[in-house]
Design a protein around this motif. Structure first.
Motif: not given
Length: 428
Positions: A326-330, A362-365
């Motif tokens: 789950t990415g960060s809040d928009w 990109a952040k996750c990886i």
């Protein structure tokens, strides 16, 4: 954080980096095909070295459909890189190009009909587009593996075009080059978004076909990211029978599963049955929009149009097994428009969606978001929603584009029902 060219990356980060590199031309337009080919041929050898001792051994190929014009940029870009120390080949396939009408309307959007994958491969003669499109009433959803016509068009392009004489592997189709690889080498098919649908579909189609090969199946892997669903349940089952998936994948260091940001709208396509795949289906997209009730209802009508298109195929598209994060809040809260190209400084839902679709991966990886300059722009969170080109770029991506161009009144005129906007509407 790793920086390309200065620190080492693990194999999954390297493969993702090579996938990014395939998108080098994605924001290019008004450039002749020959010049685009020269641009990426010149840049790619140094780009791949940023991730490790990789070298380009086939391609790159830049392809445009006969209907495309100079204004459209590339329709497909793909290449093969090799790392001798790992004895590993990576087939990297670009995602949707910003100005490619062919990608948007055909490879991404042609989900209203399907192709019988086994039948197509059984009659394969290397002829571009030589497949039969089928729709509801003529398909056997439970008994045969189908892919969307859009996916079939993409595979046809990948398998029927050779590198030009100045590129590596000139005179060889991709499948012929893959047929020269030794039995002990590793092959990894990768791509993001549209490339995330084409990469696993290509791997399966190549293996199911009679195309030449020496490599062992256990050495063939895929690493798709943010990919929409290429086909139906039988396609998923056939894929998993050939490319085993982990039981409960987590994180990004997995093979053969789709890496999915749960806040990314693109992997929600194209399953239209929310009860079958509650975590990945078109109906979930309205839950991502935290704007006004009016805009949310309009979005529900548009998503209803997408559901209608997918339903015309006669199959239920099913997502490949995924590893979710789950990415960060928009960055922008409660935007008052879905998209406003006339005022690029205005908070736009599509720009936030774009960041979830690229930057968060990109952040996750663990790859710097500025490494995504391979896409033709930088993706710092502070910049999202402030540059006009990013609005156009967001509109070009599959699903995001359809949301931006489908006309609410036209969808309603056709009698297509909206999707349920969800229980959270009262607070919008």
């Amino acid at each position: 954080m790793h920086t390309p060219g200065t620190m080492s990356f693990n194999i999954h980060q390297q493969v993702y980096g090579l996938s990014l590199n395939s998108n080098y031309l994605t924001n290019v337009q008004n450039t002749p095909l020959s010049k685009m080919q020269t641009m990426i041929e010149t840049a790619l050898p140094d780009l791949v070295k940023a991730w490790g001792p990789w070298k380009v051994v086939w391609g790159p190929v830049v392809w445009q459909d006969a209907t495309s014009t100079i204004a459209n940029g590339p329709d497909n870009v793909w290449y093969v890189a090799y790392n001798e120390s790992l004895d590993t080949y990576v087939i990297a396939i670009a995602g949707t190009a910003t100005f490619s009408a062919y990608d948007i309307w055909h490879e991404d959007g042609e989900v209203n009909a399907v192709v019988d994958l086994s039948n197509w491969l059984a009659t394969w003669k290397g002829v571009p587009g030589a497949f039969t499109a089928l729709q509801k009433g003529k398909v056997d959803d439970s008994g045969k593996a189908y892919i969307s016509v859009g996916t079939a068009r993409g595979l046809s392009a990948l398998l029927t075009n050779q590198p030009r004489i100045t590129a590596q592997g000139s005179g060889m189709y991709l499948q012929d080059f893959l047929g020269t690889i030794s039995a002990t080498s590793t092959l990894i098919f990768t791509g993001h978004s549209l490339g995330g649908a084409l990469a696993p579909a290509l791997a399966l189609a190549w293996w199911m076909s009679t195309m030449p090969r020496n490599v062992q199946l256990t050495n063939v892997k895929t690493f798709p990211t943010a990919g929409p669903s290429p086909g139906n349940q039988k396609f998923v089952e056939t894929y998993e029978a050939n490319f085993p998936v982990p039981a409960n994948p987590t994180g990004y260091q997995n093979w053969n599963v789709n890496l999915v940001n749960t806040l990314d709208v693109v992997p929600q396509a194209w399953c239209d049955e929310k009860t079958l795949d509650p975590d990945q289906n078109l109906h979930r997209i309205t839950r991502y929009y935290d704007g006004t009730l009016k805009c949310k209802l309009e979005l529900a009508v548009i998503i209803g149009g997408l559901v209608y298109c997918a339903d015309l195929s006669g199959v239920i598209y099913r997502p490949l097994k995924s590893s979710k994060f789950t990415g960060s809040d928009w960055p922008v809260k409660k935007p008052n428009v879905v998209v406003d190209s006339k005022d690029p400084t205005k908070p736009c839902w599509l720009n936030d969606a774009l960041f979830e679709h690229i930057g968060e991966y990109a952040k996750c990886i663990g790859v710097p978001t500025k490494a995504a300059v391979s896409f033709g722009l930088e993706l710092d969170v502070q910049e999202v929603g402030t540059i006009k080109s990013k609005v156009a770029f967001a509109e070009s991506w599959p699903v995001l584009h359809w949301i931006s161009v489908l006309d609410v009144e036209e969808v309603q005129r056709l009698g297509i029902p909206p999707v349920d906007v969800g229980v959270d509407v009262d607070g919008a």
